[in-house]
Design a protein around this motif. Structure first.
Motif, PDB file in Angstrom:
ATOM      1  N   ASN A   1       0.789  -1.111  -0.156  1.00 46.70           N
ATOM      2  CA  ASN A   1      -0.044   0.090  -0.139  1.00 46.70           C
ATOM      3  C   ASN A   1       0.799   1.214   0.129  1.00 46.70           C
ATOM      4  OD1 ASN A   1      -2.535   1.436   0.344  1.00 46.70           O
ATOM      5  ND2 ASN A   1      -2.098   1.753   2.530  1.00 46.70           N
ATOM      6  N   CYS A   2       1.869   1.278   0.579  1.00 51.22           N
ATOM      7  CA  CYS A   2       3.158   2.172   0.558  1.00 51.22           C
ATOM      8  C   CYS A   2       4.670   1.502   0.285  1.00 51.22           C
ATOM      9  CB  CYS A   2       2.993   3.055   1.585  1.00 51.22           C
ATOM     10  SG  CYS A   2       2.775   2.411   3.119  1.00 51.22           S
ATOM     11  N   GLY A   3       5.408   2.174   0.089  1.00 49.00           N
ATOM     12  CA  GLY A   3       6.838   1.783  -0.367  1.00 49.00           C
ATOM     13  C   GLY A   3       8.024   1.778   0.221  1.00 49.00           C
ATOM     14  N   ILE A   4       8.057   2.212   1.562  1.00 50.19           N
ATOM     15  CA  ILE A   4       9.265   2.411   2.268  1.00 50.19           C
ATOM     16  C   ILE A   4       9.462   1.452   3.167  1.00 50.19           C
ATOM     17  CG2 ILE A   4      10.720   3.947   3.480  1.00 50.19           C
ATOM     18  CD1 ILE A   4      10.229   5.199   0.731  1.00 50.19           C
ATOM     19  N   LEU A   5      10.508   1.049   3.155  1.00 49.97           N
ATOM     20  CA  LEU A   5      11.114  -0.112   4.009  1.00 49.97           C
ATOM     21  C   LEU A   5      12.051   0.422   5.275  1.00 49.97           C
ATOM     22  CD1 LEU A   5      11.962  -3.104   1.709  1.00 49.97           C
ATOM     23  CD2 LEU A   5       9.973  -2.933   2.970  1.00 49.97           C
ATOM     24  N   PRO A   6      12.415  -0.330   6.147  1.00 52.63           N
ATOM     25  CA  PRO A   6      13.213   0.117   7.167  1.00 52.63           C
ATOM     26  C   PRO A   6      14.335   0.686   6.679  1.00 52.63           C
ATOM     27  CG  PRO A   6      11.995  -1.826   7.918  1.00 52.63           C
ATOM     28  CD  PRO A   6      11.801  -1.763   6.549  1.00 52.63           C
ATOM     29  N   GLY A   7      15.232   1.818   7.042  1.00 49.86           N
ATOM     30  CA  GLY A   7      16.061   2.299   6.559  1.00 49.86           C
ATOM     31  C   GLY A   7      15.857   3.244   5.437  1.00 49.86           C
TER      32      GLY A   7
ATOM     33  N   VAL B   1      14.385   2.479   2.628  1.00 46.00           N
ATOM     34  CA  VAL B   1      14.712   1.920   1.381  1.00 46.00           C
ATOM     35  C   VAL B   1      13.450   2.187   0.585  1.00 46.00           C
ATOM     36  CG1 VAL B   1      15.301  -0.199   0.459  1.00 46.00           C
ATOM     37  CG2 VAL B   1      16.357   0.326   2.453  1.00 46.00           C
ATOM     38  N   PRO B   2      13.332   2.584  -0.674  1.00 43.41           N
ATOM     39  CA  PRO B   2      12.410   2.776  -1.490  1.00 43.41           C
ATOM     40  C   PRO B   2      12.134   1.570  -2.298  1.00 43.41           C
ATOM     41  CG  PRO B   2      13.996   4.165  -2.426  1.00 43.41           C
ATOM     42  CD  PRO B   2      14.719   3.426  -1.034  1.00 43.41           C
ATOM     43  N   ILE B   3      11.534   0.643  -1.689  1.00 38.82           N
ATOM     44  CA  ILE B   3      11.451  -0.768  -2.564  1.00 38.82           C
ATOM     45  C   ILE B   3      10.115  -0.578  -3.646  1.00 38.82           C
ATOM     46  CG2 ILE B   3       9.668  -1.818  -0.941  1.00 38.82           C
ATOM     47  CD1 ILE B   3      12.565  -3.544  -2.624  1.00 38.82           C
ATOM     48  N   LEU B   4       9.125   0.119  -3.203  1.00 35.08           N
ATOM     49  CA  LEU B   4       7.981   0.335  -4.125  1.00 35.08           C
ATOM     50  C   LEU B   4       7.899   1.771  -4.651  1.00 35.08           C
ATOM     51  CD1 LEU B   4       5.482  -2.216  -2.614  1.00 35.08           C
ATOM     52  CD2 LEU B   4       6.352  -2.283  -4.637  1.00 35.08           C
TER      53      LEU B   4
END
Length: 355
Positions: free
Chosen positions: A214-220, A222-225
């Protein structure tokens, strides 16, 4: 709403909190100060438990006709409360207290400032965002449904969650995931999935991991999506299928350089569109996806390990959750968009000049 002695109505908040994750005394002091400042009635305090991580307390808050539900805990607490208030129109306010705090990060909310978070709950503005819904069938044939506000994962991502050392996670935060991946990397096999997106004909493929967000930022951060937005009515999907360790290195380059830098400008996006090489990351968007797996696979929801699954049906529920954000967030968003457009125009102008 509650009622004053003079008969006028006063708004009332509820706090759904995970007692393991927060300093309850500090939170209570901040909330009581905000009550007095804004003239609100006494807050309803509801504690989560192992058996009920937040859905029940959230539904109780809605039943008590509160005006906002302060959600104090980690990503699991946020997901559970979102599930409890989804579709009711009652806003939630995030008081991040976990390791990831992914929804708060994706909404650009401040982390670690309890006073600011409480102030937002009592005086912020409301923003409607989408939620995802995952209907799964586990390896025993049982069907369950789960709401997610960030993303679900199958494959290496879910195996990483399952393998993460909780004690190490407490000490070093999201870096514990890196240690988990390094430990299990050689034992992870590609999975075969048959999928259909938005009712299209089914296709089969082999992947190492699938993320549906639904959104794209991971820990750290990181723009995965990179194209995911919390309010666009779409789910974003990334399929990773590296052939070897060099493929994983290329994925890292893609995520950090392409997603984090190039995609932020119009010129960078044109460069990516012109690149016809076979890519280790495949991106899709849609409103609904249906997936079946050849064998039971590990599965996670918003960073929480779940049962192994054999099938997964996901769909987006648009604008189903109201989140309270700081009043200045809208101003910052407009300024950020204008700055990004200006930077993109400058990059493109320099490139045109070189040509």
């Amino acid at each position: 709403m509650s009622t004053r002695p003079d008969g006028s109505a006063r708004p009332r908040a509820a706090v759904v909190y995970n007692p393991i994750k927060i300093d309850a005394d500090a939170l209570r002091a901040a909330v009581e100060a905000a009550e007095r400042e804004h003239g609100w009635a006494g807050t309803l305090w509801l504690e989560t438990s192992v058996d009920d991580p937040g859905q029940g307390p959230a539904r109780e808050a809605v039943a008590q006709s509160v005006d906002v539900v302060l959600t104090a805990g980690g990503d699991g607490t946020v997901r559970a409360v979102a599930e409890g208030v989804r579709g009711t129109g009652v806003p939630i306010a995030l008081l991040p207290a976990g390791t990831g705090n992914l929804l708060a990060r994706n909404l650009d909310l401040a982390l670690g400032d309890i006073d600011q978070a409480v102030a937002t709950a009592f005086s912020g503005v409301d923003r409607a965002i989408d939620v995802g819904v995952a209907d799964i069938v586990d390896e025993h044939g049982a069907s369950t449904s789960h709401v997610f506000v960030v993303m679900v994962g199958v494959g290496l991502d879910a195996k990483m969650i399952a393998a993460t050392n909780p004690e190490l996670k407490k000490k070093v935060g999201w870096l514990a995931y890196v240690e988990a991946v390094a430990r299990i990397f050689k034992d992870v096999n590609a999975l075969r999935v048959t999928y259909s997106l938005d009712g299209a004909a089914s296709r089969s493929t082999m992947v190492s991991t699938l993320l549906i967000g639904n959104c794209g930022i991971l820990p750290g951060n990181v723009p995965i999506l990179p194209d995911a937005k919390v309010d666009d009515g779409l789910l974003d999907i990334v399929a990773m299928r590296p052939k070897n360790v060099f493929g994983w290195i290329r994925i890292g380059t893609t995520v950090i350089w392409e997603n984090g830098v190039l995609r932020k400008s119009r010129f960078g996006r044109r460069l990516l569109a012109a690149d016809k090489s076979v890519r280790p990351l495949n991106y899709f968007q849609g409103r609904r996806g249906d997936l079946r797996f050849r064998e039971p696979e590990e599965f996670e929801v918003d960073g929480e390990e779940m049962e192994r699954i054999t099938s997964l049906a996901v769909h987006v529920d648009p604008a189903a959750l109201i989140v309270r954000v700081p009043r200045e967030a809208e101003v910052h968003s407009v300024k950020a968009d204008a700055q990004a457009q200006a930077e993109a125009a400058a990059i493109e102008a320099r490139a045109a000049a070189r040509r």
